[in-house]
Enzyme design. Structure first.
Site, PDB file in Angstrom:
ATOM      1  N   THR A  35       0.831  -1.210   0.000  1.00 32.80           N
ATOM      2  CA  THR A  35       0.000   0.000   0.000  1.00 32.80           C
ATOM      3  C   THR A  35       0.860   1.253   0.000  1.00 32.80           C
ATOM      4  O   THR A  35       0.600   2.207  -0.742  1.00 32.80           O
ATOM      5  CB  THR A  35      -0.951  -0.003   1.211  1.00 32.80           C
ATOM      6  OG1 THR A  35      -1.851  -1.108   1.101  1.00 32.80           O
ATOM      7  CG2 THR A  35      -1.746   1.282   1.284  1.00 32.80           C
ATOM      8  N   GLN A  87      -0.160 -10.577  -5.225  1.00 31.71           N
ATOM      9  CA  GLN A  87      -0.684 -11.941  -5.183  1.00 31.71           C
ATOM     10  C   GLN A  87       0.081 -12.891  -6.105  1.00 31.71           C
ATOM     11  O   GLN A  87       0.096 -14.103  -5.874  1.00 31.71           O
ATOM     12  CB  GLN A  87      -2.169 -11.944  -5.569  1.00 31.71           C
ATOM     13  CG  GLN A  87      -3.074 -11.205  -4.610  1.00 31.71           C
ATOM     14  CD  GLN A  87      -3.199 -11.887  -3.260  1.00 31.71           C
ATOM     15  OE1 GLN A  87      -2.879 -13.075  -3.098  1.00 31.71           O
ATOM     16  NE2 GLN A  87      -3.656 -11.157  -2.257  1.00 31.71           N
ATOM     17  N   SER A  89       4.503  -7.497  -1.462  1.00 35.63           N
ATOM     18  CA  SER A  89       4.346  -7.485  -0.006  1.00 35.63           C
ATOM     19  C   SER A  89       4.873  -8.777   0.591  1.00 35.63           C
ATOM     20  O   SER A  89       4.653  -9.860   0.049  1.00 35.63           O
ATOM     21  CB  SER A  89       2.865  -7.315   0.356  1.00 35.63           C
ATOM     22  OG  SER A  89       2.691  -7.136   1.734  1.00 35.63           O
ATOM     23  N   ALA A  90       5.548  -8.675   1.735  1.00 33.23           N
ATOM     24  CA  ALA A  90       6.185  -9.838   2.353  1.00 33.23           C
ATOM     25  C   ALA A  90       5.186 -10.841   2.902  1.00 33.23           C
ATOM     26  O   ALA A  90       5.378 -12.057   2.793  1.00 33.23           O
ATOM     27  CB  ALA A  90       7.122  -9.383   3.475  1.00 33.23           C
ATOM     28  N   HIS A  91       4.095 -10.353   3.490  1.00 32.04           N
ATOM     29  CA  HIS A  91       3.225 -11.281   4.220  1.00 32.04           C
ATOM     30  C   HIS A  91       2.382 -12.172   3.320  1.00 32.04           C
ATOM     31  O   HIS A  91       1.769 -13.128   3.791  1.00 32.04           O
ATOM     32  CB  HIS A  91       2.342 -10.521   5.217  1.00 32.04           C
ATOM     33  CG  HIS A  91       1.210  -9.756   4.609  1.00 32.04           C
ATOM     34  ND1 HIS A  91      -0.077 -10.212   4.633  1.00 32.04           N
ATOM     35  CD2 HIS A  91       1.174  -8.553   3.988  1.00 32.04           C
ATOM     36  CE1 HIS A  91      -0.873  -9.327   4.054  1.00 32.04           C
ATOM     37  NE2 HIS A  91      -0.127  -8.308   3.656  1.00 32.04           N
ATOM     38  N   THR A  93      14.439   5.095   9.024  1.00 32.47           N
ATOM     39  CA  THR A  93      15.332   3.987   9.344  1.00 32.47           C
ATOM     40  C   THR A  93      14.691   2.667   8.949  1.00 32.47           C
ATOM     41  O   THR A  93      13.533   2.407   9.267  1.00 32.47           O
ATOM     42  CB  THR A  93      15.645   3.974  10.855  1.00 32.47           C
ATOM     43  OG1 THR A  93      16.254   5.206  11.204  1.00 32.47           O
ATOM     44  CG2 THR A  93      16.573   2.820  11.204  1.00 32.47           C
ATOM     45  N   CYS A 122      -8.723  -6.157   3.076  1.00 28.76           N
ATOM     46  CA  CYS A 122      -8.784  -4.710   3.281  1.00 28.76           C
ATOM     47  C   CYS A 122     -10.207  -4.188   3.224  1.00 28.76           C
ATOM     48  O   CYS A 122     -10.481  -3.072   3.631  1.00 28.76           O
ATOM     49  CB  CYS A 122      -7.934  -4.000   2.231  1.00 28.76           C
ATOM     50  SG  CYS A 122      -6.199  -4.483   2.275  1.00 28.76           S
TER      51      CYS A 122
END
Length: 356
Positions: free
Chosen positions: A71, A152, A172-174, A210, A299
């Site tokens: 996002t 996806q 996205s990592a998740h 950071t 979402c």
């Protein structure tokens, strides 16, 4: 029997190798921007992960910009110069739709944003090609750049940023078994864009702040594992389970419509509609029965609105509101899908009896 998780498109369970990588990274004290030994150790973890993510999506490490997720990466759409119109494909995720802006589209648009694979239906669409003028067509509008949401698709189907022709992408990592809250913006080398987030100039000035070293290390480990699974043909096995699931449901529920099953789809995704039986009701019934499924994008859960993606595919509102999404993963078993099918069909029979 224990619960069965069938909502992998919302988020994938954390991989064990990811957990190990994150725990190890938490013991590294330095700031990646510091020049001392501790800082260099943290920087090494970030750069190793950058290379691992680049290997998964088929780009150069220098083209990977770490963000807090897909996002945030999509936020670059608001900063692509000269800050004119943004066109968005009708089946794209809300993270892209939030940047739809056709107010200055008469002379063309900055960028066309679209999803490579839809999160709700799994339907895959080929990236558009440039026309003879070097632009991407969006109806009568010509767009200068292409932004692809591959959240996806990455790690589930073969895809490469370089051969896709895209100028930018987000991941996205998740979704691949990594941690939540970390993702990446992929930017074609040499492309002049603004910053997703301004500040101290981290990530070559494109995303200040950071770096989340532990999250990034986990992302890298997840990318390596996802690439390994894809090379080993793991998702072909998942697709077989998806087909078993749909065959089992279709044999007992004659009125159920399987969305997109006549088109290329992600190997793990099944979206089906039983007209009149609300998707949210099905989700609650399956949850009580021990199965985690979804009625659409995570979402959008809890929001009462017309299911835009399904409506764009030709379903009327009543049918679109009756959709259920089941998304499988490498840990899903045949017993899982057969148990789900048996339970769902039992509830579907009760629904038909009540509706008669």
């Amino acid at each position: 029997m224990g619960r069965v998780y069938l909502d992998w498109n919302a988020t994938a369970p954390l991989r064990q190798e990811v957990r190990a990588a994150m725990l190890a990274a938490l013991d590294v004290a330095g700031n990646p921007s510091s020049v001392h030994a501790e800082g260099r150790a943290a920087r090494a973890l970030v750069e190793r992960a950058r290379g691992e993510v680049a290997a998964l999506v088929g780009c150069k490490p220098s083209e990977v910009v770490f963000t807090s997720g897909a996002t945030e990466a999509a936020g670059i759409l608001a900063h692509v110069p000269p800050h004119g119109a943004v066109c968005v494909d009708e089946t794209a995720h809300d993270a892209l739709w939030a940047h739809l802006d056709l107010t200055h589209a008469e002379g063309g648009a900055n960028v066309l944003a679209k999803g490579l694979a839809n999160s709700e239906t799994g339907v895959i669409t080929e990236p558009p090609a440039r026309d003879e003028d070097g632009a991407y067509p969006y109806g009568a509008i010509r767009c200068g750049s292409l932004f692809l949401d591959v959240t996806q698709a990455a790690g589930r189907i073969p895809w490469s940023f370089h051969w896709s022709g895209a100028d930018m992408a987000c991941v996205s990592a998740h979704k691949i078994g990594g941690p939540k809250g970390v993702g990446a913006l992929i930017v074609r080398e040499g492309l002049d864009i603004g910053a997703v987030q301004k500040g101290g100039g981290q990530e070559l000035g494109r995303r200040s702040g950071t770096e989340n070293v532990a999250g990034i290390a986990g992302f890298g480990a997840a990318a390596t594992a996802a690439l390994r699974d894809m090379d080993a043909g793991v998702w072909a096995g998942v697709e077989k389970l998806r087909n078993i699931l749909e065959s089992s449901l279709a044999s007992g529920a004659k009125g159920t419509i399987f969305v997109g099953n006549d088109r290329p789809r992600l190997p793990n995704t099944s979206c089906f509609v039983t007209p009149g039986w609300k998707g949210e009701t099905q989700v609650m019934q399956m949850d009580l029965a021990g199965f985690a499924v979804s009625s659409g994008s995570a979402c959008s859960s809890g929001k009462v609105k017309t299911p835009r993606v399904l409506a764009a595919m030709g379903l009327d509102q009543a049918a679109a509101e009756s959709a259920l999404r089941v998304s499988l993963g490498p840990e899903t078993t045949e017993e899982d899908v057969l148990r789900f099918a048996e339970t769902w069909l039992r509830h579907e029979k009760k629904f038909r009896q009540r509706a008669a």
